[in-house]
Enzyme design. Structure first.
Site, PDB file in Angstrom:
ATOM      1  N   ASP A  32      52.666  52.755  48.187  1.00  0.00           N
ATOM      2  CA  ASP A  32      53.436  51.796  49.002  1.00  0.00           C
ATOM      3  C   ASP A  32      54.423  50.998  48.156  1.00  0.00           C
ATOM      4  O   ASP A  32      55.127  50.126  48.670  1.00  0.00           O
ATOM      5  CB  ASP A  32      52.499  50.860  49.789  1.00  0.00           C
ATOM      6  CG  ASP A  32      51.751  49.893  48.879  1.00  0.00           C
ATOM      7  OD1 ASP A  32      51.852  50.017  47.643  1.00  0.00           O
ATOM      8  OD2 ASP A  32      51.061  49.005  49.417  1.00  0.00           O
ATOM      9  N   ILE A  57      48.115  53.227  52.030  1.00  0.00           N
ATOM     10  CA  ILE A  57      46.918  54.054  52.226  1.00  0.00           C
ATOM     11  C   ILE A  57      46.104  53.624  53.458  1.00  0.00           C
ATOM     12  O   ILE A  57      45.404  54.421  54.067  1.00  0.00           O
ATOM     13  CB  ILE A  57      46.034  54.058  50.955  1.00  0.00           C
ATOM     14  CG1 ILE A  57      44.909  55.056  51.102  1.00  0.00           C
ATOM     15  CG2 ILE A  57      45.529  52.677  50.622  1.00  0.00           C
ATOM     16  CD1 ILE A  57      44.004  55.183  49.924  1.00  0.00           C
ATOM     17  N   ALA A  77      45.195  53.943  44.483  1.00  0.00           N
ATOM     18  CA  ALA A  77      45.831  52.857  45.246  1.00  0.00           C
ATOM     19  C   ALA A  77      44.894  51.653  45.227  1.00  0.00           C
ATOM     20  O   ALA A  77      43.794  51.709  45.778  1.00  0.00           O
ATOM     21  CB  ALA A  77      46.090  53.305  46.679  1.00  0.00           C
ATOM     22  N   SER A 120      36.341  52.816  39.588  1.00  0.00           N
ATOM     23  CA  SER A 120      35.745  51.497  39.709  1.00  0.00           C
ATOM     24  C   SER A 120      36.232  50.703  38.491  1.00  0.00           C
ATOM     25  O   SER A 120      37.236  51.089  37.877  1.00  0.00           O
ATOM     26  CB  SER A 120      34.221  51.599  39.746  1.00  0.00           C
ATOM     27  OG  SER A 120      33.653  50.310  39.783  1.00  0.00           O
ATOM     28  N   TYR A 150      37.543  40.953  43.390  1.00  0.00           N
ATOM     29  CA  TYR A 150      37.962  42.232  42.821  1.00  0.00           C
ATOM     30  C   TYR A 150      36.730  43.055  42.414  1.00  0.00           C
ATOM     31  O   TYR A 150      36.617  44.241  42.739  1.00  0.00           O
ATOM     32  CB  TYR A 150      38.879  42.000  41.619  1.00  0.00           C
ATOM     33  CG  TYR A 150      39.318  43.282  40.976  1.00  0.00           C
ATOM     34  CD1 TYR A 150      40.252  44.104  41.604  1.00  0.00           C
ATOM     35  CD2 TYR A 150      38.788  43.703  39.758  1.00  0.00           C
ATOM     36  CE1 TYR A 150      40.648  45.305  41.038  1.00  0.00           C
ATOM     37  CE2 TYR A 150      39.175  44.897  39.179  1.00  0.00           C
ATOM     38  CZ  TYR A 150      40.108  45.694  39.820  1.00  0.00           C
ATOM     39  OH  TYR A 150      40.480  46.890  39.258  1.00  0.00           O
ATOM     40  N   VAL A 193      48.226  43.652  26.686  1.00  0.00           N
ATOM     41  CA  VAL A 193      48.925  44.447  25.667  1.00  0.00           C
ATOM     42  C   VAL A 193      50.434  44.536  25.939  1.00  0.00           C
ATOM     43  O   VAL A 193      51.246  44.228  25.048  1.00  0.00           O
ATOM     44  CB  VAL A 193      48.254  45.830  25.481  1.00  0.00           C
ATOM     45  CG1 VAL A 193      49.129  46.753  24.637  1.00  0.00           C
ATOM     46  CG2 VAL A 193      46.892  45.638  24.809  1.00  0.00           C
ATOM     47  N   PHE A 209      45.386  33.449  25.620  1.00  0.00           N
ATOM     48  CA  PHE A 209      44.667  32.635  26.599  1.00  0.00           C
ATOM     49  C   PHE A 209      43.275  32.307  26.048  1.00  0.00           C
ATOM     50  O   PHE A 209      42.564  33.200  25.564  1.00  0.00           O
ATOM     51  CB  PHE A 209      44.536  33.373  27.936  1.00  0.00           C
ATOM     52  CG  PHE A 209      45.864  33.664  28.619  1.00  0.00           C
ATOM     53  CD1 PHE A 209      47.036  33.000  28.250  1.00  0.00           C
ATOM     54  CD2 PHE A 209      45.941  34.596  29.653  1.00  0.00           C
ATOM     55  CE1 PHE A 209      48.257  33.269  28.877  1.00  0.00           C
ATOM     56  CE2 PHE A 209      47.155  34.864  30.285  1.00  0.00           C
ATOM     57  CZ  PHE A 209      48.311  34.210  29.890  1.00  0.00           C
TER      58      PHE A 209
END
Ligand code: UDP
Length: 337
Positions: A32, A57, A77, A120, A150, A193, A209
């Site tokens: 998309d 999707i 996706a 995953s 997430y 990176v 960070f």
């Protein structure tokens, strides 16, 4: 072999496309273009073995047809990247969970059984320490777990994949991907990176960070795609969850030093508290190094690209890219009417 890659215009997806086209396979991408970019696929546009469709999707009407033709499917996706995951929590659930379900349903109804690779993420381990970064570890999900939405969307993909594999006898491989790096990864969504490489090459401060003592283990995407291909070709891997990454562990401070050195850069380091960096406070993950015993049992050790080489390659690529942009003639002024 005919390959379907959802999210194939993204970072890892575009490397899967490249890998399979090089092998002479035919590849169909749907994307998309929310974070994926057609520029990632520009090199393959003229290849007659390559096809692209612009689609989401969760809604694209061609999905069932595309699945019917495929012998292998990579479901890349997904909403990824710390900044995007924090900013768009609804999209995380919609794309990552609903999208995966729709794809698996299409496979179940397809009348044949293509191999399915479901990525995953190491985020399912939450803040677990090294000894617990193996596939059979208990996954304790606390409401304070970092990036809970997430992590749960990815754990949900694992459960969905195993459920469909068991019920419909689909050859599904579930890869828990640890930090992956390489060409075409964008720093825009937070990945460290590409951010450090571009900061070092442009003389900006490298934005560490936290205190920079947190560690990660970075796997070159060229190794990642070869490993995913090997797993999908290994029947013993079907129905299994497998860690995919690299065991070479490095602190973010050491990473900054290596990138500065490879870039020949005198950029200073700045230290930004997590709260400021991510706009909210959450428990940062102090360490990530995968235990890869299961992967090595299944496919042997496929790693070819050590971190130092990847960093040198990235610096060389982006330096060349910056130089060619500087040398490019100015775009012609738009015609006046
Ligand atoms: N990080 C950093 N500076 C940046 C971006 C990220 O120090 O400009 C840190 C981040 O806080 C984390 C590590 O680098 O500790 C890896 O971040 P990334 O987003 O690449 O992956 P993940 O957090 O998913 O491991």
């Amino acid at each position: 072999m005919h390959i379907l890659v959802t999210g194939g215009a993204g970072f890892i997806g575009s490397h899967i496309v490249e890998h399979h086209l090089k092998r002479g396979d035919t590849v169909h991408v749907i994307d998309d273009l929310s974070t994926g970019n057609l520029a990632n696929l520009a090199a393959f546009e003229e290849n007659s073995n390559f096809a692209f469709d612009h689609g989401d999707i969760t809604t694209w009407s061609g999905l069932a047809g595309a699945v019917k033709e495929a012998q292998r499917i990579y479901n890349m996706a997904a909403v990824v990247g710390m900044f995007r995951v924090l900013e768009q929590p609804v999209e995380v659930t919609r794309v990552n969970t609903v999208g995966c379900e729709r794809l698996l349903q299409a496979v179940a109804e397809a009348g044949h059984r293509p191999q399915v690779v479901l990525p995953s993420s190491s985020s399912v381990y939450g803040p677990a320490k090294y000894d617990d970064l193996h596939e059979n570890a208990n996954i304790v999900v606390s409401p304070d777990a970092p990036l809970l939405n997430y992590a749960l969307s990815k754990l949900s993909n694992e459960v969905q994949g195993r459920a469909y594999a068991q019920t419909y006898d689909i050859p599904v491989v579930i890869a828990r991907l640890f930090n992956t790096i390489g060409l075409r990864q964008s720093g825009q969504y937070g990945f460290v990176v590409p951010r450090f490489v571009q900061q070092a090459l442009s003389g900006q401060s490298l934005t560490v960070f936290g205190d920079g003592l947190q560690t990660r283990s970075f796997c070159d995407v060229r190794d990642t795609v070869a490993i995913l291909d090997a797993l999908a070709s290994t029947p013993a891997a079907y129905g299994q969850v497998v860690n995919v990454g690299n065991t070479q562990e490095i602190s973010i401070l050491e990473l900054a030093e290596s990138i500065r050195k490879a870039a020949g850069s005198a950029s200073p380091l700045t230290f930004t508290p997590y709260e400021e960096a991510y706009g909210q406070d959450f428990a940062q993950i102090p360490q990530r190094r995968p235990i890869l015993d299961r992967l090595f049992d299944l496919t042997g050790d496929q790693h070819r690209w050590p971190l130092a080489t990847t960093i040198v390659d990235l610096c060389a690529h982006y330096r060349l890219h910056a130089e060619s942009q500087q040398q490019a003639p100015p775009s012609p002024a738009p015609a006046t009417v």
